[in-house]
Design a protein around this motif. Structure first.
Motif, PDB file in Angstrom:
ATOM      1  N   MET A   1       0.749  -1.291  -0.117  1.00  0.00           N
ATOM      2  CA  MET A   1       0.048   0.000   0.066  1.00  0.00           C
ATOM      3  C   MET A   1       0.968   1.262   0.121  1.00  0.00           C
ATOM      4  N   ILE A   2       1.775   1.555   0.913  1.00  0.00           N
ATOM      5  CA  ILE A   2       2.765   2.470   0.906  1.00  0.00           C
ATOM      6  C   ILE A   2       3.461   2.742  -0.359  1.00  0.00           C
ATOM      7  N   ASN A   3       3.739   1.534  -1.099  1.00  0.00           N
ATOM      8  CA  ASN A   3       4.303   1.909  -2.370  1.00  0.00           C
ATOM      9  C   ASN A   3       3.384   2.509  -3.332  1.00  0.00           C
ATOM     10  N   LYS A   4       2.410   2.334  -3.311  1.00  0.00           N
ATOM     11  CA  LYS A   4       1.231   2.920  -4.195  1.00  0.00           C
ATOM     12  C   LYS A   4       0.912   4.566  -3.694  1.00  0.00           C
ATOM     13  N   VAL A   5       1.028   4.809  -2.294  1.00  0.00           N
ATOM     14  CA  VAL A   5       1.281   6.148  -2.070  1.00  0.00           C
ATOM     15  C   VAL A   5       2.288   6.869  -2.566  1.00  0.00           C
ATOM     16  N   TRP A   6       3.451   6.359  -2.196  1.00  0.00           N
ATOM     17  CA  TRP A   6       4.734   6.954  -2.753  1.00  0.00           C
ATOM     18  C   TRP A   6       4.809   7.233  -4.203  1.00  0.00           C
ATOM     19  N   PHE A   7       4.181   6.149  -5.059  1.00  0.00           N
ATOM     20  CA  PHE A   7       4.102   6.261  -6.452  1.00  0.00           C
ATOM     21  C   PHE A   7       3.073   7.515  -6.770  1.00  0.00           C
ATOM     22  N   PHE A   8       2.161   7.486  -6.427  1.00  0.00           N
ATOM     23  CA  PHE A   8       1.201   8.336  -6.335  1.00  0.00           C
ATOM     24  C   PHE A   8       1.590  10.084  -6.341  1.00  0.00           C
TER      25      PHE A   8
END
Length: 191
Positions: A1-8
């Motif tokens: 989930m945190i990877n998606k937040v950072w990518f966003f």
């Protein structure tokens, strides 16, 4: 989930830079920050080696064993069942002692071993027990007697007094650990 937040977040930054015509500033910032990151990592490696040596001296001198003797009766009252097993208690004490000295990297193997030992006594293998939850809270909000990682980062960033956070760190982490255990015990009564 945190990877998606950072990518966003990174994606929004790049899109915003393209829309405002500042993509060159983003490129320059990336190049500059990667160089700074490498310098910081090299400085941190040296500091971590120093603190690992200090921890080794503390272990050899018996300081960690004395700390473990202080922790044993306290932890015996906190844990109800799985955490009281000898193998689990030894790993819990090793984990918490390393965390108290600020060596979270050294604490991780002992934390994993503690959870494995607790899992052996767990009747429902798909659900964490109350003792496992308390241990995770203690591991996360552990009292920091010597916050070596933060001191190392402050020293690597040329702080004039990297150790001045010692007392505030002890106060805040002690408060966090006590609150965490209290809330765990309250929630155990209802869930």
């Amino acid at each position: 989930m945190i990877n998606k937040v950072w990518f966003f977040l990174i994606g929004i930054g790049v899109v915003f830079a393209m829309l405002t015509g500042r993509i060159e500033a983003v490129s320059q910032s990336i190049v500059a920050s990667t160089g700074n990151t490498v310098e910081l990592i090299i400085k941190l490696c040296g500091m971590m080696c120093l603190w690992c040596g200090v921890m080794k001296i503390a272990t050899e001198s018996g300081l960690t064993e004395k700390l473990a003797k202080v922790l044993r009766p306290i932890l015996g009252r906190i844990f109800k069942r799985e955490g009281k097993s000898h193998a689990a208690m030894e790993s819990v004490i090793m984990n918490l002692t390393a965390n108290m000295m600020g060596l979270s990297n050294a604490a991780t193997p002992a934390g994993i071993k503690a959870l494995e030992e607790m899992q052996k006594l767990n009747p429902d293998k798909d659900t964490a027990t109350d003792d496992m939850a308390v241990f995770l809270v203690l591991n996360t909000a552990c009292i920091q007697l010597v916050p070596t990682t933060v001191i190392s980062i402050r020293a690597a960033c040329n702080s004039t007094n990297p150790g001045m956070i010692l007392l505030p760190a002890i106060i805040s982490t002690t408060t966090a650990a006590i609150c965490g255990v209290v809330f765990c015990k309250i929630l155990q009564r209802y869930f």
